[in-house]
Design an enzyme around this catalytic site. Structure first.
Site, mmCIF file in Angstrom:
data_model
loop_
_atom_site.group_PDB
_atom_site.id
_atom_site.type_symbol
_atom_site.label_atom_id
_atom_site.label_comp_id
_atom_site.label_asym_id
_atom_site.label_seq_id
_atom_site.Cartn_x
_atom_site.Cartn_y
_atom_site.Cartn_z
ATOM 1 N N CYS A 98 70.564 49.877 51.372
ATOM 2 C CA CYS A 98 71.396 49.279 50.328
ATOM 3 C C CYS A 98 72.362 50.315 49.746
ATOM 4 O O CYS A 98 71.950 51.387 49.302
ATOM 5 C CB CYS A 98 70.512 48.716 49.224
ATOM 6 S SG CYS A 98 71.478 47.848 47.988
ATOM 7 N N ARG A 224 76.236 38.254 57.667
ATOM 8 C CA ARG A 224 77.323 37.391 57.183
ATOM 9 C C ARG A 224 77.720 36.333 58.197
ATOM 10 O O ARG A 224 78.080 35.205 57.838
ATOM 11 C CB ARG A 224 78.528 38.263 56.792
ATOM 12 C CG ARG A 224 78.221 39.161 55.589
ATOM 13 C CD ARG A 224 79.183 40.308 55.475
ATOM 14 N NE ARG A 224 79.090 41.184 56.628
ATOM 15 C CZ ARG A 224 79.979 42.112 56.957
ATOM 16 N NH1 ARG A 224 81.048 42.272 56.200
ATOM 17 N NH2 ARG A 224 79.797 42.867 58.010
#
Ligand SMILES: Cc1cc2nc3c(=O)[nH]c(=O)nc-3n(C[C@H](O)[C@H](O)[C@H](O)COP(=O)(O)O)c2cc1C
Length: 315
Positions: A98, A224
């Site tokens: 992250c 995505r």
């Protein structure tokens, strides 16, 4: 080959995991990250991130959902992994990728990639805290500033006993800027024996084929693109099997968006409008019809108004 639905905080919740795994092609999902600070978390936090825990840790289509933890303290990560496993998580995934400043400043995510021995320590502690039958998987980037520590990190993760390693083929520094550097994975993969999964910028079947060739990985993770091309996993698997495949037309995708909208209206009415628009921002990439419809809904605030517009455009 295996395809894994990526974790996407604030985007890929259990409703979308349900919709996407029903379409098929995914072998596993990973939850949005659960942030671990300095203590064991209450069980409600695990159920919130992974409502599938109430259903044997699987989506209604039967796809296992691994619970992702993010944090920097080995004993506390281990304690939380133990709780997740006790609650029935079919696997624990550890987030070392992250890039978020907030997350990194609280000692979690990609910031740990600067210290391979700490990554090792966390994986080792978690591995020892859960039963050997429970997979402990890891998700990293190529590095923080650059990829000079990538091999050390990967070898450490393997030595710590991780079940698998997924690599988002970019450094933290590179953020989300294309391209993804799949050949960087290919350089290190031959030195590893644990299964490696390639991730990043796989938007099409052609990208999947190229990512596999350049990384040397058969297994891929899709993030995505799972939202822009909801049956991409099916298309990639068909390509792999040498079969013809016709992607879902917009007429088949719109009912899924309507289903999503209806579920959100019931579950999270306050946020429903922004979540529906969020899915549209991804769908616009693949479907011109989504772009046109987005123009009609982008200023609407109420989910019922959005649904009316979408229903008006249903075939
Ligand atoms: C909005 C958003 C949220 C994300 N949340 C997470 C997360 O919770 N845990 C994680 O490991 N990666 C997270 N990622 C990274 C993705 O899992 C994935 O590695 C990245 O998007 C690259 O893959 P893609 O090109 O297929 O999207 C997130 C990415 C995005 C765009």
């Amino acid at each position: 080959m295996r395809l894994i639905l990526a974790p996407m905080e604030g985007v890929l919740d259990h409703t979308l995991r349900d919709i996407l795994t029903r379409i098929g092609g995914y072998d596993r999902c990973v939850t949005e990250f659960v942030r671990v600070l300095d203590r064991p978390l209450p069980v409600r936090v695990f159920y919130r991130a992974c409502p599938e825990l109430l259903a044997d840790g699987k989506t209604p289509a039967g796809t296992p959902v691994y619970l992702q933890l993010l944090g920097g303290d080995p004993p506390v990560m281990a304690a939380n992994a133990h709780i997740a496993a006790q609650l029935g998580a079919p696997g624990i995934d550890l987030n070392f990728g992250c890039p978020s400043k907030t997350v990194n400043s609280s000692d979690g995510g990609s910031v740990l990639l600067r210290e391979p021995e700490r990554v090792y320590g966390i994986v080792r502690a978690v591995r020892l805290a859960v039963s050997p039958q429970i997979p402990v998987t890891t998700k990293i980037r190529l590095g923080f500033h650059d990829s000079s520590l990538f091999e050390d990190i990967a070898l450490g993760i393997q030595a710590a006993g991780a079940t698998e390693l997924c690599v988002h083929a970019r450094t933290r520094q590179q953020g989300y800027l294309p391209p993804a550097y799949w050949p960087e994975i290919g350089k290190v993969k031959p030195k590893l024996t644990l299964p490696v999964i390639a991730n990043g910028e796989i938007w099409s079947t052609a990208n999947a084929r190229q990512a596999q060739a350049e990384s040397g990985c058969t297994d891929l993770m899709l993030g995505r693109s799972a939202l822009s091309f909801p049956d991409l996993a099916q298309a990639i698997k068909a390509q792999h099997a040498g079969e013809d495949y016709t992607p879902m037309p917009w007429a088949a995708v719109l009912p899924l968006v309507l289903q999503y909208a209806a579920t959100l209206e019931g579950r999270a009415p306050k946020y429903a409008a922004s979540f529906i628009k969020q899915w549209f921002t991804y769908l616009r990439r693949q479907y011109p019809e989504a772009e046109t419809l987005f123009q009609h809904i982008k200023r609407l605030k109420l989910p019922t108004d959005i649904r009316q517009v979408l229903e008006g455009h249903s075939p």
